[in-house]
Motif scaffolding. Structure first.
Motif: not given
Length: 326
Positions: A192-195, A215-222, A319-323
């Motif tokens: 995720x990206x917050x601006x 979706x099976x993700x066990x770690x995340x970077x925001x 849009x790239x970031x969203x995809x």
């Protein structure tokens, strides 16, 4: 061609990698054209305190690879007053300065615009800020280096995030603009990206985190720009922990590490181009402008326009970031 005997060079506002390369280019450009370059230390404060020094080609040797600014920078409340600017101009006149090269951001350009309007001292701005938010140039000096610094840091954070099934909130600089967050978020594979420009509600963020888990993700970077309006990274971390008690949530604020370090090749070349362009603009009688690069070409933008407008976030990149974060 304007007849120039002496030109002052100063850096003002927040430092940015590549400022030394711009100073070097401006000084050596002056020497190339037979102009005496004069260094002004600590920005406009140095002009008020009369902290000036004549430079030569060797004065700027071995600085192109150094971060920060060897002329130093300082915010100067006195220069914001008409009396302070009058004192600064008196010192510039006494030193025989025919113009100024001002390396900095919005505040620096505001000062340059005012001293030119009030006292007729020709000024040309060179955009030096890691935020990349100055209108009139595709890139500002220091931005590319800051991006590389942030991506390297996030890559290291990713290693520990995946090792421990953690969610990391990484705060990057960008009080009013999300260029650093958006570009580094894409480059580092952030979930995720917050601006500031694209405000996402806390509920939307929680939904995205839940979807990542499914979706099976066990770690995340925001990646969070410091100007994001969702309450700040620590408040966000608390809300995420309340909603997802199984997550181990960590916060990293990269802070001023983003300002430091050796400038990248791109920043060194950009700074060199713009330092030369600033002196050439003064020689051609152009002033009250900022030099920048648009579509690989050096261009000029009136200081007033550079100050009043801001670069817009690329919607296609959003849009790239969203995809790529699905």
């Amino acid at each position: 061609m304007a007849e120039l005997k002496k030109v002052g060079v100063l850096t003002s506002g927040g430092d940015a990698p590549g400022m030394n390369a711009a100073i070097r280019a401006a000084v050596r450009s002056c020497i190339f054209y037979g102009i005496e370059p004069v260094a002004i230390r600590e920005g406009y404060k140095g002009l008020i305190d009369n902290d000036l020094e004549v430079m030569n080609a060797r004065s700027v040797a071995n600085i192109i690879n150094q971060g920060g600014t060897f002329l130093k920078s300082a915010r100067c409340a006195e220069f914001r007053t008409p009396e302070g600017r009058a004192k600064a101009f008196a010192n510039a006149k006494a030193a025989g300065l025919d113009g100024l090269v001002v390396i900095g951001g919005d505040g620096s350009f505001t000062g340059a615009m005012l001293i030119e309007k009030e006292h007729g001292l020709p000024c040309v701005g060179v955009p030096g800020t890691i935020d990349n938010d100055i209108f009139g140039t595709d890139f500002t000096i220091g931005y590319d280096t800051a991006l590389n610094t942030v991506v390297e840091a996030i890559d290291k954070i990713r290693d520990t995030a995946t090792s421990h099934n953690r969610l990391f909130l990484v705060e990057v600089m960008g009080r009013d603009a999300g260029f650093i967050a958006l570009n580094t978020g894409i480059a580092a594979g952030a979930e995720q990206i917050l601006i500031p420009e694209e405000q996402k509600s806390v509920n939307e963020l929680m939904d995205d985190i839940a979807n990542s888990g499914r979706a099976g993700k066990t770690s995340s970077i925001v990646v969070v720009s410091e100007g994001d309006k969702s309450g700040g990274v620590f408040e966000l971390a608390s809300k995420i922990e309340d909603s997802f008690p199984d997550y181990d949530v960590k916060v990293t604020v990269l802070g001023h590490t983003q300002r430091g370090g050796k400038p990248s090749c791109s920043d060194r070349v950009l700074a060199s181009r713009l330092g030369v362009a600033a002196v050439e603009a003064l020689r051609e009688g152009d002033s009250g402008v900022m030099v920048g690069v648009r579509n690989q070409q050096v261009v000029q933008t009136p200081l007033e326009e550079a100050i009043s407008k801001h670069n817009a976030i690329d919607k296609a990149l959003l849009k790239v970031a969203e995809i790529v974060t699905v």
